[in-house]
Design a protein around this motif. Structure first.
Motif, PDB file in Angstrom:
ATOM      1  N   ASN A  25      34.608  52.346  36.246  1.00 20.88           N
ATOM      2  CA  ASN A  25      33.925  51.161  36.788  1.00 20.88           C
ATOM      3  C   ASN A  25      32.450  51.419  37.066  1.00 20.88           C
ATOM      4  OD1 ASN A  25      36.368  49.787  36.702  1.00 20.88           O
ATOM      5  ND2 ASN A  25      36.861  50.217  38.840  1.00 20.88           N
ATOM      6  N   ASN A  26      31.747  51.903  36.038  1.00 20.99           N
ATOM      7  CA  ASN A  26      30.303  52.015  36.075  1.00 20.99           C
ATOM      8  C   ASN A  26      29.727  51.299  34.852  1.00 20.99           C
ATOM      9  OD1 ASN A  26      29.054  53.822  38.351  1.00 20.99           O
ATOM     10  ND2 ASN A  26      31.007  54.786  37.852  1.00 20.99           N
ATOM     11  N   ARG A  27      28.532  51.674  34.438  1.00 22.79           N
ATOM     12  CA  ARG A  27      27.887  51.030  33.281  1.00 22.79           C
ATOM     13  C   ARG A  27      27.438  52.081  32.264  1.00 22.79           C
ATOM     14  NH1 ARG A  27      24.117  47.162  37.165  1.00 22.79           N
ATOM     15  NH2 ARG A  27      25.863  46.155  38.266  1.00 22.79           N
ATOM     16  N   ILE A  28      28.197  53.131  32.166  1.00 21.90           N
ATOM     17  CA  ILE A  28      27.845  54.277  31.337  1.00 21.90           C
ATOM     18  C   ILE A  28      28.100  53.949  29.866  1.00 21.90           C
ATOM     19  CG2 ILE A  28      28.389  56.694  30.845  1.00 21.90           C
ATOM     20  CD1 ILE A  28      29.303  56.851  33.844  1.00 21.90           C
ATOM     21  N   THR A  29      27.076  54.157  29.042  1.00 18.72           N
ATOM     22  CA  THR A  29      27.192  53.851  27.612  1.00 18.72           C
ATOM     23  C   THR A  29      27.311  55.104  26.759  1.00 18.72           C
ATOM     24  OG1 THR A  29      24.776  53.782  27.393  1.00 18.72           O
ATOM     25  CG2 THR A  29      25.901  51.705  27.862  1.00 18.72           C
ATOM     26  N   ALA A  30      26.912  56.263  27.276  1.00 17.06           N
ATOM     27  CA  ALA A  30      26.962  57.510  26.515  1.00 17.06           C
ATOM     28  C   ALA A  30      27.122  58.681  27.466  1.00 17.06           C
ATOM     29  CB  ALA A  30      25.694  57.676  25.670  1.00 17.06           C
ATOM     30  N   LEU A  31      27.584  59.794  26.926  1.00 16.29           N
ATOM     31  CA  LEU A  31      27.757  61.010  27.712  1.00 16.29           C
ATOM     32  C   LEU A  31      26.645  61.996  27.384  1.00 16.29           C
ATOM     33  CD1 LEU A  31      31.629  61.427  27.359  1.00 16.29           C
ATOM     34  CD2 LEU A  31      30.348  60.418  29.261  1.00 16.29           C
TER      35      LEU A  31
ATOM     36  N   ARG B  79      37.249  55.126  32.504  1.00 17.66           N
ATOM     37  CA  ARG B  79      37.784  53.766  32.391  1.00 17.66           C
ATOM     38  C   ARG B  79      36.755  52.710  32.823  1.00 17.66           C
ATOM     39  NH1 ARG B  79      43.091  51.585  35.788  1.00 17.66           N
ATOM     40  NH2 ARG B  79      43.038  49.436  35.016  1.00 17.66           N
ATOM     41  N   ASN B  80      36.786  51.577  32.130  1.00 17.53           N
ATOM     42  CA  ASN B  80      35.934  50.423  32.477  1.00 17.53           C
ATOM     43  C   ASN B  80      34.452  50.767  32.487  1.00 17.53           C
ATOM     44  OD1 ASN B  80      38.044  48.621  32.665  1.00 17.53           O
ATOM     45  ND2 ASN B  80      38.247  48.804  34.885  1.00 17.53           N
ATOM     46  N   ASN B  81      34.019  51.469  31.456  1.00 19.68           N
ATOM     47  CA  ASN B  81      32.600  51.683  31.197  1.00 19.68           C
ATOM     48  C   ASN B  81      32.305  51.150  29.789  1.00 19.68           C
ATOM     49  OD1 ASN B  81      31.000  53.421  33.287  1.00 19.68           O
ATOM     50  ND2 ASN B  81      33.030  54.372  33.201  1.00 19.68           N
ATOM     51  N   PRO B  82      31.088  50.667  29.535  1.00 20.82           N
ATOM     52  CA  PRO B  82      30.751  50.202  28.179  1.00 20.82           C
ATOM     53  C   PRO B  82      30.408  51.375  27.254  1.00 20.82           C
ATOM     54  CG  PRO B  82      28.886  49.869  29.636  1.00 20.82           C
ATOM     55  CD  PRO B  82      30.020  50.380  30.509  1.00 20.82           C
ATOM     56  N   LEU B  83      31.226  52.398  27.315  1.00 24.28           N
ATOM     57  CA  LEU B  83      31.015  53.621  26.537  1.00 24.28           C
ATOM     58  C   LEU B  83      31.164  53.309  25.052  1.00 24.28           C
ATOM     59  CD1 LEU B  83      30.582  56.720  26.901  1.00 24.28           C
ATOM     60  CD2 LEU B  83      33.061  56.944  26.777  1.00 24.28           C
ATOM     61  N   GLN B  84      30.124  53.624  24.273  1.00 26.62           N
ATOM     62  CA  GLN B  84      30.109  53.242  22.863  1.00 26.62           C
ATOM     63  C   GLN B  84      30.429  54.399  21.924  1.00 26.62           C
ATOM     64  OE1 GLN B  84      26.271  51.463  22.211  1.00 26.62           O
ATOM     65  NE2 GLN B  84      26.623  49.844  23.726  1.00 26.62           N
ATOM     66  N   ARG B  85      30.277  55.609  22.455  1.00 30.38           N
ATOM     67  CA  ARG B  85      30.479  56.767  21.574  1.00 30.38           C
ATOM     68  C   ARG B  85      30.988  57.945  22.372  1.00 30.38           C
ATOM     69  NH1 ARG B  85      27.315  61.132  20.555  1.00 30.38           N
ATOM     70  NH2 ARG B  85      27.729  62.259  18.599  1.00 30.38           N
ATOM     71  N   LEU B  86      31.961  58.623  21.820  1.00 28.83           N
ATOM     72  CA  LEU B  86      32.469  59.859  22.397  1.00 28.83           C
ATOM     73  C   LEU B  86      31.998  60.992  21.486  1.00 28.83           C
ATOM     74  CD1 LEU B  86      34.267  60.378  24.894  1.00 28.83           C
ATOM     75  CD2 LEU B  86      36.207  60.588  23.334  1.00 28.83           C
ATOM     76  N   PRO B  87      31.238  61.963  22.018  1.00 28.52           N
ATOM     77  CA  PRO B  87      30.672  62.988  21.138  1.00 28.52           C
ATOM     78  C   PRO B  87      31.735  63.937  20.590  1.00 28.52           C
ATOM     79  CG  PRO B  87      30.230  63.519  23.427  1.00 28.52           C
ATOM     80  CD  PRO B  87      30.836  62.141  23.419  1.00 28.52           C
TER      81      PRO B  87
ATOM     82  N   LEU C 192      40.279  56.659  28.759  1.00 24.12           N
ATOM     83  CA  LEU C 192      39.257  55.866  28.069  1.00 24.12           C
ATOM     84  C   LEU C 192      39.617  54.382  28.074  1.00 24.12           C
ATOM     85  CD1 LEU C 192      38.813  58.253  25.006  1.00 24.12           C
ATOM     86  CD2 LEU C 192      37.289  58.046  26.984  1.00 24.12           C
ATOM     87  N   ARG C 193      40.376  53.960  29.047  1.00 20.40           N
ATOM     88  CA  ARG C 193      40.794  52.562  29.118  1.00 20.40           C
ATOM     89  C   ARG C 193      39.612  51.605  29.218  1.00 20.40           C
ATOM     90  NH1 ARG C 193      45.072  52.796  33.954  1.00 20.40           N
ATOM     91  NH2 ARG C 193      43.903  54.697  34.408  1.00 20.40           N
ATOM     92  N   ALA C 194      39.705  50.503  28.493  1.00 21.68           N
ATOM     93  CA  ALA C 194      38.732  49.409  28.600  1.00 21.68           C
ATOM     94  C   ALA C 194      37.299  49.876  28.409  1.00 21.68           C
ATOM     95  CB  ALA C 194      38.885  48.693  29.941  1.00 21.68           C
TER      96      ALA C 194
END
Length: 321
Positions: free
Chosen positions: A230-236, A252-260, A274-276
């Motif tokens: 429940n944050n706004r993290i898009t990348a690691l 969970r519940n982050n707009p994560l677009q890519r997993l390295p 990695l839900r939602a």
């Protein structure tokens, strides 16, 4: 008004009262008899409806533990005894704290959670023996930088459910700290200095407004659990492989677009949540994580489910889709 101790509340050694155990005893005030027990070391009055603590009790000369969690306190006494090590006054109605509290340098554990505190003074740094500090569930708008000057703080630091937007860089000086909870705040960023917490094993960041994790995150070499839902993290961050002891990663519940692809370096990882997220694909390195027992992909809309998910299940990993 109930001010009488239950018959079985007093514990004795060699005939002398050394402890009063009267949690949930229906007390509306601290019994006067307690102040006359000069040998007391431990007083547990949790879960009553006591409104104030007499100084005559707080200053008992051998008292090392005073527990008043879940009462009706609106203030604390202006003086504490010379032996006090553990003070718990969480879940009361405190809005301010006396200067005497910050002069009680014998304290090892301090619970101020679930009150109505709006600030903590920089004089908290005088509590140099503190190992445990709970400031959660208050109304703090800022985390005092002086918390970073508590060199013995090792067991836990709760700062959850307050109102700060930033974390002072000084918190990175807490090299002995094992557990840090910054969840349920309004944090938009974390300082790079957090990597200075060389002994940190668990970091809770959920329910904030973080858009990224520090680039230095991989410096937390002993971290075992990272909870950032429940944050706004898009990348690691690129330093992710540095978390070689990480076992539980919750995004969970982050707009994560890519997993390295480098996530495959987390060879101790057992749970990956990695839900939602906004992931459309997964790197093959996830399949090679040797200790993985749970991979949660519910409400994540992958373009294609990789075939190796079946192999993961065959190995005994719970794959939730």
């Amino acid at each position: 008004m109930t001010t009488q101790l239950p018959d079985d509340a007093v514990r004795r050694e060699d005939g002398q009262p050394v402890a009063v155990l009267a949690a949930g005893a229906g007390l509306t005030a601290v019994p006067g008899a307690i102040a006359r027990m000069r040998q007391l070391r431990h007083v547990d009055l949790d879960g009553n409806t006591i409104r104030d603590i007499p100084a005559s009790v707080a200053t008992l000369p051998q008292l090392h533990t005073l527990l008043l969690y879940d009462n009706d306190l609106t203030s604390l006494p202006g003086e504490f005894g010379p032996a006090l090590r553990h003070l718990s006054v969480g879940r009361n109605h405190l809005t301010a704290l006396p200067d005497a509290l910050w002069q009680t340098t014998t304290l090892h554990a301090l619970n101020l959670a679930e009150n109505n505190l709006v600030e903590i003074p920089e004089t908290i740094r005088a509590l140099s023996q503190l190992r445990m500090l709970d400031l959660g569930h208050n109304q703090l708008k800022e985390i005092p930088a002086a918390v970073g000057d508590l060199p013995q703080l090792s067991d836990y630091l709760y700062l959850s459910n307050n109102q700060p937007r930033h974390v002072p860089a000084a918190l990175g000086d807490l090299q002995a700290l094992d557990y840090l909870n910054l969840s349920d705040n309004q944090l938009t960023e974390l300082p790079a200095s957090l990597s200075g917490m060389k002994n940190l094993r668990e970091l809770r960041l959920y329910n904030n407004a973080l858009t990224e994790l520090p680039s230095t995150l991989g410096g937390l070499r002993r971290l075992r659990e990272l909870h950032a839902r429940n944050n706004r993290i898009t990348a690691l961050p690129d330093s992710l492989p540095g978390l070689r002891q990480l076992q539980h990663l919750e995004l969970r519940n982050n707009p994560l677009q890519r997993l390295p692809e480098s996530i495959g370096a987390l060879t101790e990882l057992t749970h990956l949540d990695l839900r939602a997220t906004a992931l459309r694909e997964l790197p093959e390195s996830v399949a090679a994580l040797p200790r993985q027992t749970k991979l949660d992909l519910r409400w994540t809309k992958l373009d294609q489910r990789p075939g190796w998910l079946h192999e993961l299940r065959h190995r005994g990993c719970a794959v939730l889709l």
